[in-house]
Scaffold this motif. Structure first.
Motif, PDB file in Angstrom:
ATOM      1  N   GLY A  99      67.352  19.789  58.583  1.00 28.69           N
ATOM      2  CA  GLY A  99      67.996  19.413  57.351  1.00 28.69           C
ATOM      3  C   GLY A  99      67.104  18.731  56.823  1.00 28.69           C
ATOM      4  N   ALA A 100      67.497  18.788  55.560  1.00 33.17           N
ATOM      5  CA  ALA A 100      67.659  17.916  54.551  1.00 33.17           C
ATOM      6  C   ALA A 100      67.385  15.683  55.138  1.00 33.17           C
ATOM      7  CB  ALA A 100      67.911  18.059  53.167  1.00 33.17           C
ATOM      8  N   THR A 101      68.781  16.377  55.720  1.00 27.33           N
ATOM      9  CA  THR A 101      69.015  14.940  56.311  1.00 27.33           C
ATOM     10  C   THR A 101      68.489  13.216  57.011  1.00 27.33           C
ATOM     11  OG1 THR A 101      71.292  15.697  55.517  1.00 27.33           O
ATOM     12  CG2 THR A 101      71.492  13.564  56.787  1.00 27.33           C
ATOM     13  N   ILE A 104      64.587  13.285  55.609  1.00 30.03           N
ATOM     14  CA  ILE A 104      64.899  11.777  54.464  1.00 30.03           C
ATOM     15  C   ILE A 104      64.729  10.809  54.911  1.00 30.03           C
ATOM     16  CG2 ILE A 104      66.550  10.604  52.748  1.00 30.03           C
ATOM     17  CD1 ILE A 104      67.323  13.144  51.861  1.00 30.03           C
ATOM     18  N   TYR A 125      73.436   9.650  46.448  1.00 30.05           N
ATOM     19  CA  TYR A 125      73.447  10.713  48.162  1.00 30.05           C
ATOM     20  C   TYR A 125      74.064   9.741  48.529  1.00 30.05           C
ATOM     21  CZ  TYR A 125      74.582  14.402  50.907  1.00 30.05           C
ATOM     22  OH  TYR A 125      74.333  15.586  52.318  1.00 30.05           O
ATOM     23  N   TYR A 128      70.807   8.365  51.453  1.00 33.60           N
ATOM     24  CA  TYR A 128      69.951   7.601  51.562  1.00 33.60           C
ATOM     25  C   TYR A 128      70.401   6.054  52.028  1.00 33.60           C
ATOM     26  CZ  TYR A 128      68.742  11.277  48.025  1.00 33.60           C
ATOM     27  OH  TYR A 128      68.642  12.670  47.214  1.00 33.60           O
ATOM     28  N   ASN A 170      66.160  12.474  43.403  1.00 28.64           N
ATOM     29  CA  ASN A 170      67.210  13.344  43.652  1.00 28.64           C
ATOM     30  C   ASN A 170      67.364  14.090  41.981  1.00 28.64           C
ATOM     31  OD1 ASN A 170      70.175  14.754  44.196  1.00 28.64           O
ATOM     32  ND2 ASN A 170      68.786  15.759  44.672  1.00 28.64           N
ATOM     33  N   ASP A 202      63.990  14.160  46.963  1.00 30.72           N
ATOM     34  CA  ASP A 202      64.793  15.040  47.289  1.00 30.72           C
ATOM     35  C   ASP A 202      65.168  16.379  47.005  1.00 30.72           C
ATOM     36  OD1 ASP A 202      67.250  16.600  47.913  1.00 30.72           O
ATOM     37  OD2 ASP A 202      68.574  15.095  48.565  1.00 30.72           O
ATOM     38  N   TYR A 205      68.281  20.841  45.305  1.00 26.58           N
ATOM     39  CA  TYR A 205      68.784  22.041  44.415  1.00 26.58           C
ATOM     40  C   TYR A 205      67.261  23.434  43.578  1.00 26.58           C
ATOM     41  CZ  TYR A 205      72.844  20.566  46.290  1.00 26.58           C
ATOM     42  OH  TYR A 205      73.383  19.600  47.382  1.00 26.58           O
ATOM     43  N   SER A 233      66.274  22.109  51.362  1.00 28.63           N
ATOM     44  CA  SER A 233      66.621  22.611  52.409  1.00 28.63           C
ATOM     45  C   SER A 233      66.886  24.286  52.652  1.00 28.63           C
ATOM     46  CB  SER A 233      68.025  21.654  52.265  1.00 28.63           C
ATOM     47  OG  SER A 233      69.155  22.241  53.061  1.00 28.63           O
ATOM     48  N   LYS A 236      70.612  25.305  51.778  1.00 31.30           N
ATOM     49  CA  LYS A 236      71.150  25.322  50.179  1.00 31.30           C
ATOM     50  C   LYS A 236      70.294  26.966  49.936  1.00 31.30           C
ATOM     51  CE  LYS A 236      72.693  21.275  50.043  1.00 31.30           C
ATOM     52  NZ  LYS A 236      74.418  21.162  50.784  1.00 31.30           N
TER      53      LYS A 236
END
Ligand code: PMP
Ligand code: GLN
Length: 385
Positions: A99-101, A104, A125, A128, A170, A202, A205, A233, A236
Protein backbone atom coordinates in the motif's frame (compact mmCIF):
# COMPACT_ATOMS: atom_id res chain seq x y z
CA UNK A 1 7.80 3.52 39.00
CA UNK A 2 5.74 2.86 35.86
CA UNK A 3 2.81 0.57 36.36
CA UNK A 4 1.23 -1.34 33.51
CA UNK A 5 -1.41 -1.30 32.30
CA UNK A 6 -2.48 2.33 32.42
CA UNK A 7 0.86 4.04 32.32
CA UNK A 8 2.09 3.29 28.81
CA UNK A 9 4.46 5.99 27.56
CA UNK A 10 2.69 6.57 24.23
CA UNK A 11 4.70 7.67 21.22
CA UNK A 12 1.47 9.07 19.73
CA UNK A 13 -0.37 10.59 22.69
CA UNK A 14 -2.69 12.76 20.59
CA UNK A 15 -3.69 10.05 18.13
CA UNK A 16 -6.93 8.07 18.42
CA UNK A 17 -8.45 5.54 16.03
CA UNK A 18 -8.41 6.77 12.41
CA UNK A 19 -11.52 8.55 11.19
CA UNK A 20 -11.90 5.97 8.40
CA UNK A 21 -12.32 3.16 10.91
CA UNK A 22 -14.54 5.27 13.16
CA UNK A 23 -16.93 6.29 10.38
CA UNK A 24 -17.07 2.91 8.65
CA UNK A 25 -17.88 1.30 11.97
CA UNK A 26 -20.59 3.89 12.65
CA UNK A 27 -22.02 3.31 9.15
CA UNK A 28 -22.23 -0.42 9.82
CA UNK A 29 -23.81 0.08 13.26
CA UNK A 30 -26.56 2.26 11.83
CA UNK A 31 -27.00 0.50 8.51
CA UNK A 32 -26.04 3.74 6.75
CA UNK A 33 -24.85 4.06 3.15
CA UNK A 34 -21.11 4.29 3.60
CA UNK A 35 -19.69 7.23 1.65
CA UNK A 36 -16.99 7.76 4.30
CA UNK A 37 -13.91 5.55 3.88
CA UNK A 38 -12.64 5.75 0.32
CA UNK A 39 -13.18 2.45 -1.46
CA UNK A 40 -15.39 1.18 -4.30
CA UNK A 41 -18.55 -0.82 -3.63
CA UNK A 42 -18.07 -2.62 -6.96
CA UNK A 43 -15.55 -5.25 -7.94
CA UNK A 44 -12.52 -5.21 -10.17
CA UNK A 45 -12.90 -7.18 -13.43
CA UNK A 46 -13.08 -10.94 -12.99
CA UNK A 47 -10.06 -11.22 -15.30
CA UNK A 48 -7.86 -9.79 -12.55
CA UNK A 49 -9.02 -12.40 -10.06
CA UNK A 50 -8.49 -15.15 -12.64
CA UNK A 51 -4.90 -14.00 -13.02
CA UNK A 52 -4.28 -14.15 -9.27
CA UNK A 53 -5.76 -17.66 -9.17
CA UNK A 54 -3.60 -18.66 -12.12
CA UNK A 55 -0.43 -17.55 -10.37
CA UNK A 56 -1.44 -19.14 -7.08
CA UNK A 57 -2.07 -22.45 -8.82
CA UNK A 58 1.23 -22.13 -10.64
CA UNK A 59 2.99 -21.98 -7.28
CA UNK A 60 3.79 -18.31 -6.68
CA UNK A 61 2.96 -18.69 -3.02
CA UNK A 62 6.26 -18.04 -1.29
CA UNK A 63 8.10 -14.78 -0.63
CA UNK A 64 8.38 -12.44 -3.57
CA UNK A 65 11.69 -10.66 -4.22
CA UNK A 66 12.24 -7.91 -1.63
CA UNK A 67 11.83 -5.05 -4.11
CA UNK A 68 8.90 -6.59 -5.98
CA UNK A 69 8.58 -9.05 -8.86
CA UNK A 70 10.63 -7.95 -11.90
CA UNK A 71 7.69 -8.25 -14.33
CA UNK A 72 5.67 -5.78 -12.28
CA UNK A 73 8.55 -3.36 -11.90
CA UNK A 74 9.06 -3.50 -15.66
CA UNK A 75 5.41 -2.74 -16.30
CA UNK A 76 5.57 0.19 -13.85
CA UNK A 77 8.73 1.57 -15.49
CA UNK A 78 7.10 1.45 -18.92
CA UNK A 79 3.95 3.17 -17.71
CA UNK A 80 5.85 5.96 -16.01
CA UNK A 81 8.06 6.49 -19.05
CA UNK A 82 5.01 6.57 -21.29
CA UNK A 83 2.92 8.93 -19.23
CA UNK A 84 5.46 11.30 -17.69
CA UNK A 85 8.66 10.75 -19.65
CA UNK A 86 10.56 9.65 -16.55
CA UNK A 87 13.13 6.94 -16.68
CA UNK A 88 13.41 4.67 -13.61
CA UNK A 89 15.78 1.72 -13.47
CA UNK A 90 13.81 -1.50 -12.93
CA UNK A 91 16.50 -3.01 -10.75
CA UNK A 92 17.37 -0.14 -8.45
CA UNK A 93 14.73 2.59 -8.58
CA UNK A 94 11.31 0.92 -8.19
CA UNK A 95 9.96 -0.89 -5.11
CA UNK A 96 6.58 -2.55 -4.69
CA UNK A 97 5.04 -1.88 -1.27
CA UNK A 98 2.17 -2.93 0.98
CA UNK A 99 0.00 0.00 0.00
CA UNK A 100 0.87 3.66 -0.31
CA UNK A 101 0.69 3.95 3.47
CA UNK A 102 3.71 1.70 3.89
CA UNK A 103 5.58 3.40 1.06
CA UNK A 104 5.11 6.79 2.71
CA UNK A 105 6.03 5.44 6.13
CA UNK A 106 9.15 3.76 4.76
CA UNK A 107 10.29 6.91 2.94
CA UNK A 108 9.91 8.92 6.13
CA UNK A 109 11.57 6.22 8.26
CA UNK A 110 14.49 6.07 5.85
CA UNK A 111 15.19 9.81 5.80
CA UNK A 112 13.78 11.66 8.78
CA UNK A 113 16.00 11.90 11.84
CA UNK A 114 14.93 12.98 15.32
CA UNK A 115 14.70 16.77 15.30
CA UNK A 116 14.13 17.02 11.55
CA UNK A 117 11.16 18.94 10.21
CA UNK A 118 8.79 17.72 7.52
CA UNK A 119 6.31 20.08 5.88
CA UNK A 120 2.77 18.85 5.22
CA UNK A 121 -0.28 20.61 3.77
CA UNK A 122 -3.49 20.81 5.76
CA UNK A 123 -6.05 19.34 5.42
CA UNK A 124 -3.52 16.51 5.57
CA UNK A 125 -4.07 12.80 4.87
CA UNK A 126 -4.14 11.17 8.24
CA UNK A 127 -1.11 8.88 8.05
CA UNK A 128 1.52 11.52 7.26
CA UNK A 129 1.92 13.22 10.63
CA UNK A 130 2.03 10.00 12.71
CA UNK A 131 4.62 8.62 10.25
CA UNK A 132 6.76 11.70 10.82
CA UNK A 133 6.31 11.72 14.58
CA UNK A 134 6.94 7.98 15.04
CA UNK A 135 10.29 8.59 13.42
CA UNK A 136 11.15 11.48 15.73
CA UNK A 137 10.44 14.26 13.26
CA UNK A 138 8.29 17.35 13.70
CA UNK A 139 5.42 17.99 11.30
CA UNK A 140 5.27 21.61 10.12
CA UNK A 141 1.88 22.53 8.70
CA UNK A 142 1.27 24.67 5.67
CA UNK A 143 -2.34 25.38 4.87
CA UNK A 144 -4.24 24.90 1.65
CA UNK A 145 -6.45 27.98 1.22
CA UNK A 146 -10.15 27.39 1.61
CA UNK A 147 -12.35 26.90 -0.41
CA UNK A 148 -10.15 26.14 -3.44
CA UNK A 149 -7.54 24.29 -1.34
CA UNK A 150 -4.71 26.04 -3.17
CA UNK A 151 -1.20 26.10 -1.71
CA UNK A 152 0.21 29.46 -0.64
CA UNK A 153 3.82 29.34 -1.77
CA UNK A 154 4.86 32.40 0.24
CA UNK A 155 3.68 30.62 3.36
CA UNK A 156 5.50 27.41 2.42
CA UNK A 157 8.70 29.36 1.79
CA UNK A 158 8.40 30.97 5.21
CA UNK A 159 8.18 27.54 6.86
CA UNK A 160 11.44 26.22 5.41
CA UNK A 161 14.31 26.18 7.92
CA UNK A 162 17.75 24.55 8.00
CA UNK A 163 16.02 21.60 9.71
CA UNK A 164 13.56 20.98 6.86
CA UNK A 165 14.31 17.46 5.69
CA UNK A 166 11.19 16.65 3.72
CA UNK A 167 8.07 18.08 2.07
CA UNK A 168 5.11 15.73 1.61
CA UNK A 169 2.72 16.64 -1.18
CA UNK A 170 -0.46 15.05 -2.49
CA UNK A 171 -2.06 15.74 -5.85
CA UNK A 172 -4.85 14.99 -6.72
CA UNK A 173 -5.61 15.82 -3.13
CA UNK A 174 -7.48 13.80 -0.55
CA UNK A 175 -9.78 15.03 1.01
CA UNK A 176 -10.44 18.13 -1.12
CA UNK A 177 -10.30 16.80 -4.69
CA UNK A 178 -8.10 19.77 -5.64
CA UNK A 179 -5.38 19.26 -8.24
CA UNK A 180 -2.04 21.06 -8.39
CA UNK A 181 -1.09 22.90 -11.57
CA UNK A 182 2.18 23.23 -13.42
CA UNK A 183 2.76 26.57 -11.68
CA UNK A 184 2.59 24.81 -8.30
CA UNK A 185 5.17 22.28 -9.33
CA UNK A 186 7.40 25.05 -10.66
CA UNK A 187 7.04 26.97 -7.41
CA UNK A 188 8.02 23.87 -5.45
CA UNK A 189 10.91 23.22 -7.80
CA UNK A 190 12.21 26.75 -7.25
CA UNK A 191 11.74 26.45 -3.51
CA UNK A 192 13.85 23.31 -3.08
CA UNK A 193 16.56 24.25 -5.59
CA UNK A 194 19.96 24.28 -3.89
CA UNK A 195 18.65 22.60 -0.71
CA UNK A 196 18.82 18.96 0.38
CA UNK A 197 15.07 18.76 0.97
CA UNK A 198 13.50 15.46 -0.09
CA UNK A 199 10.00 15.32 -1.59
CA UNK A 200 7.46 12.60 -0.92
CA UNK A 201 4.83 12.83 -3.66
CA UNK A 202 1.64 10.96 -2.85
CA UNK A 203 0.17 10.41 -6.31
CA UNK A 204 -2.27 7.62 -5.52
CA UNK A 205 -4.99 9.37 -7.56
CA UNK A 206 -2.69 9.95 -10.55
CA UNK A 207 -5.25 8.48 -12.99
CA UNK A 208 -8.32 10.23 -11.57
CA UNK A 209 -8.39 13.80 -12.91
CA UNK A 210 -11.39 15.42 -14.51
CA UNK A 211 -12.35 17.80 -17.31
CA UNK A 212 -9.20 17.10 -19.31
CA UNK A 213 -6.77 18.11 -16.55
CA UNK A 214 -3.23 16.77 -16.74
CA UNK A 215 -1.67 15.05 -13.75
CA UNK A 216 1.38 17.07 -12.73
CA UNK A 217 3.51 14.18 -11.52
CA UNK A 218 6.77 15.23 -9.93
CA UNK A 219 8.31 12.83 -12.44
CA UNK A 220 7.78 15.54 -15.09
CA UNK A 221 9.92 18.04 -13.17
CA UNK A 222 13.62 17.15 -13.12
CA UNK A 223 14.36 19.46 -10.19
CA UNK A 224 11.78 17.55 -8.17
CA UNK A 225 12.22 14.02 -9.54
CA UNK A 226 15.92 14.07 -8.63
CA UNK A 227 14.97 14.32 -4.95
CA UNK A 228 11.55 12.63 -4.83
CA UNK A 229 9.87 9.47 -3.66
CA UNK A 230 6.84 9.08 -5.92
CA UNK A 231 4.06 6.87 -4.59
CA UNK A 232 1.09 5.34 -6.42
CA UNK A 233 -1.42 2.69 -5.29
CA UNK A 234 -2.82 -0.26 -7.22
CA UNK A 235 -5.69 -0.26 -4.75
CA UNK A 236 -7.02 3.02 -6.17
CA UNK A 237 -6.31 2.28 -9.80
CA UNK A 238 -7.69 -1.26 -10.01
CA UNK A 239 -10.51 -1.12 -7.43
CA UNK A 240 -8.70 -3.44 -5.01
CA UNK A 241 -7.97 -1.31 -1.94
CA UNK A 242 -8.06 -4.46 0.19
CA UNK A 243 -5.01 -5.89 -1.53
CA UNK A 244 -2.78 -3.17 -0.10
CA UNK A 245 -0.40 -3.03 -3.03
CA UNK A 246 1.38 0.08 -4.24
CA UNK A 247 4.76 1.19 -5.50
CA UNK A 248 7.43 3.76 -4.91
CA UNK A 249 9.84 5.34 -7.41
CA UNK A 250 13.01 7.21 -6.50
CA UNK A 251 16.50 7.86 -7.82
CA UNK A 252 18.94 5.11 -6.93
CA UNK A 253 20.58 6.82 -3.93
CA UNK A 254 17.24 7.53 -2.30
CA UNK A 255 15.83 4.11 -3.15
CA UNK A 256 18.84 2.43 -1.54
CA UNK A 257 17.95 4.11 1.74
CA UNK A 258 14.25 3.38 1.25
CA UNK A 259 14.90 -0.32 0.86
CA UNK A 260 16.98 -0.43 4.03
CA UNK A 261 13.79 0.51 5.88
CA UNK A 262 11.34 -1.38 3.64
CA UNK A 263 13.09 -4.72 4.09
CA UNK A 264 12.56 -4.59 7.84
CA UNK A 265 9.12 -3.04 7.87
CA UNK A 266 7.54 -5.60 5.54
CA UNK A 267 10.38 -7.25 3.55
CA UNK A 268 8.18 -8.08 0.55
CA UNK A 269 4.51 -8.04 -0.45
CA UNK A 270 1.86 -10.39 -1.84
CA UNK A 271 3.44 -12.50 -4.56
CA UNK A 272 0.57 -13.85 -6.75
CA UNK A 273 -1.19 -10.46 -6.76
CA UNK A 274 1.99 -8.77 -8.02
CA UNK A 275 2.29 -11.23 -10.89
CA UNK A 276 -1.38 -10.75 -11.74
CA UNK A 277 -1.08 -6.95 -11.77
CA UNK A 278 2.02 -7.16 -13.96
CA UNK A 279 -0.08 -8.83 -16.65
CA UNK A 280 -3.22 -6.84 -16.04
CA UNK A 281 -1.62 -3.39 -16.31
CA UNK A 282 -0.21 -4.15 -19.76
CA UNK A 283 -3.63 -3.13 -21.03
CA UNK A 284 -3.20 0.64 -20.88
CA UNK A 285 -6.91 1.32 -21.19
CA UNK A 286 -7.35 -0.07 -17.70
CA UNK A 287 -5.75 3.02 -16.18
CA UNK A 288 -6.26 5.47 -19.03
CA UNK A 289 -10.01 4.88 -18.85
CA UNK A 290 -10.24 5.60 -15.15
CA UNK A 291 -10.64 9.37 -15.41
CA UNK A 292 -13.70 9.12 -17.67
CA UNK A 293 -15.13 6.34 -15.51
CA UNK A 294 -14.95 8.40 -12.33
CA UNK A 295 -15.90 11.64 -14.06
CA UNK A 296 -19.17 9.91 -14.98
CA UNK A 297 -19.72 9.06 -11.32
CA UNK A 298 -18.77 12.56 -10.16
CA UNK A 299 -21.23 14.12 -12.58
CA UNK A 300 -23.98 11.68 -11.65
CA UNK A 301 -23.44 12.37 -7.96
CA UNK A 302 -23.27 16.15 -8.35
CA UNK A 303 -26.44 16.14 -10.45
CA UNK A 304 -28.14 14.07 -7.77
CA UNK A 305 -27.16 16.59 -5.09
CA UNK A 306 -28.04 19.65 -7.16
CA UNK A 307 -31.51 19.84 -5.58
CA UNK A 308 -30.17 19.54 -2.03
CA UNK A 309 -29.17 22.28 0.41
CA UNK A 310 -25.55 21.14 0.31
CA UNK A 311 -23.12 23.45 -1.44
CA UNK A 312 -20.87 21.43 -3.74
CA UNK A 313 -17.21 22.46 -3.74
CA UNK A 314 -15.09 22.01 -6.85
CA UNK A 315 -13.90 18.45 -7.56
CA UNK A 316 -11.05 18.28 -10.07
CA UNK A 317 -9.75 14.82 -9.21
CA UNK A 318 -9.88 11.84 -6.75
CA UNK A 319 -13.16 10.09 -5.97
CA UNK A 320 -14.22 12.48 -3.24
CA UNK A 321 -16.79 15.24 -3.38
CA UNK A 322 -16.63 17.88 -0.64
CA UNK A 323 -19.81 19.63 0.41
CA UNK A 324 -20.58 22.56 2.71
CA UNK A 325 -23.65 22.21 4.89
CA UNK A 326 -23.79 25.69 6.45
CA UNK A 327 -27.29 26.21 5.02
CA UNK A 328 -28.55 23.16 6.93
CA UNK A 329 -26.80 23.32 10.29
CA UNK A 330 -24.18 25.16 12.29
CA UNK A 331 -23.14 22.03 14.20
CA UNK A 332 -19.47 21.09 14.20
CA UNK A 333 -18.66 18.81 11.29
CA UNK A 334 -17.89 15.82 13.52
CA UNK A 335 -21.28 16.12 15.23
CA UNK A 336 -23.05 16.75 11.94
CA UNK A 337 -21.39 13.72 10.30
CA UNK A 338 -22.51 11.58 13.20
CA UNK A 339 -26.06 12.92 12.94
CA UNK A 340 -26.09 12.33 9.20
CA UNK A 341 -25.07 8.72 9.74
CA UNK A 342 -27.63 8.04 12.48
CA UNK A 343 -30.60 10.04 11.29
CA UNK A 344 -30.23 10.28 7.52
CA UNK A 345 -28.37 7.04 6.89
CA UNK A 346 -25.39 8.42 4.98
CA UNK A 347 -21.85 8.22 6.40
CA UNK A 348 -19.25 10.83 5.43
CA UNK A 349 -15.88 12.12 6.63
CA UNK A 350 -15.76 15.42 8.60
CA UNK A 351 -12.86 17.37 7.11
CA UNK A 352 -11.85 19.11 10.38
CA UNK A 353 -10.12 15.91 11.49
CA UNK A 354 -7.39 16.61 8.94
CA UNK A 355 -6.38 19.84 10.74
CA UNK A 356 -4.27 19.89 13.92
CA UNK A 357 -6.25 22.83 15.31
CA UNK A 358 -9.63 21.35 14.37
CA UNK A 359 -10.36 24.10 11.84
CA UNK A 360 -13.96 23.55 10.82
CA UNK A 361 -15.29 25.00 7.56
CA UNK A 362 -18.47 22.92 7.95
CA UNK A 363 -17.32 20.61 5.15
CA UNK A 364 -17.93 16.88 4.70
CA UNK A 365 -16.16 14.55 2.28
CA UNK A 366 -18.33 12.08 0.38
CA UNK A 367 -16.84 9.16 -1.58
CA UNK A 368 -18.45 8.61 -4.99
CA UNK A 369 -16.55 5.43 -5.91
CA UNK A 370 -19.89 3.67 -5.73
CA UNK A 371 -22.45 2.05 -8.01
CA UNK A 372 -24.97 4.49 -9.46
CA UNK A 373 -27.73 2.84 -7.46
CA UNK A 374 -25.81 3.48 -4.23
CA UNK A 375 -25.20 7.10 -5.19
CA UNK A 376 -28.83 7.57 -6.19
CA UNK A 377 -30.06 6.23 -2.85
CA UNK A 378 -27.62 8.45 -0.98
CA UNK A 379 -28.67 11.52 -2.99
CA UNK A 380 -32.30 10.82 -2.31
CA UNK A 381 -31.60 10.78 1.43
CA UNK A 382 -29.36 13.84 1.35
CA UNK A 383 -31.92 15.83 -0.62
CA UNK A 384 -34.48 15.30 2.15
CA UNK A 385 -32.47 17.48 4.54
N1 PMP B 1 -2.62 8.52 0.35
C1 PMP B 1 -3.83 8.98 0.05
C2 PMP B 1 -3.98 10.40 -0.35
C3 PMP B 1 -4.93 8.12 0.11
O1 PMP B 1 -6.14 8.59 -0.18
C4 PMP B 1 -4.73 6.79 0.51
C5 PMP B 1 -5.86 5.82 0.66
N2 PMP B 1 -6.93 6.06 0.03
C6 PMP B 1 -3.46 6.36 0.80
C7 PMP B 1 -2.42 7.24 0.73
C8 PMP B 1 -3.20 4.95 1.23
O2 PMP B 1 -3.23 4.09 0.16
P1 PMP B 1 -3.06 2.51 0.39
O3 PMP B 1 -4.42 1.98 0.67
O4 PMP B 1 -2.49 2.01 -0.89
O5 PMP B 1 -2.15 2.33 1.55
N1 GLN C 1 -7.51 6.44 1.91
C1 GLN C 1 -8.84 6.06 2.25
C2 GLN C 1 -9.67 7.31 2.43
O1 GLN C 1 -9.20 8.38 2.32
C3 GLN C 1 -8.91 5.29 3.53
C4 GLN C 1 -7.78 4.39 3.83
C5 GLN C 1 -7.89 3.89 5.23
O2 GLN C 1 -8.94 3.52 5.66
N2 GLN C 1 -6.82 3.95 5.94
O3 GLN C 1 -10.83 7.21 2.70
Amino acid sequence: MPTFPGNVPSRLPRVGTTIFTVMSRMAAEHGAINLSQGYPDFDAPQALFDLVAKHMRAGANQYAPMAGVPALREAIAEKVQDLYGGSYDVESEITVTAGATQAIFSAVAALVRPGDEAIVFEPVYDSYVPSIELNGGAAIRARLRFPGYRPDWDEVRSLVTPRTRMILINTPHNPSGAVWEASDMQALEALVRGTDIVIVADEVYEHILFDGRRHESVVRYPGLAERAFVVSSFGKTYHVTGWKLAYCLAPRELMTEFRKAHQFIVFCVNHPAQLALAEFMRDRDRYLGLAAFYQGKRDFFRAGLAGSRFELLACSGTYFQSVRYGAISDQRDTAFAERLTREVGVASIPVSVFYADGRDDRVLRLCFAKKEETLARACERLCRL
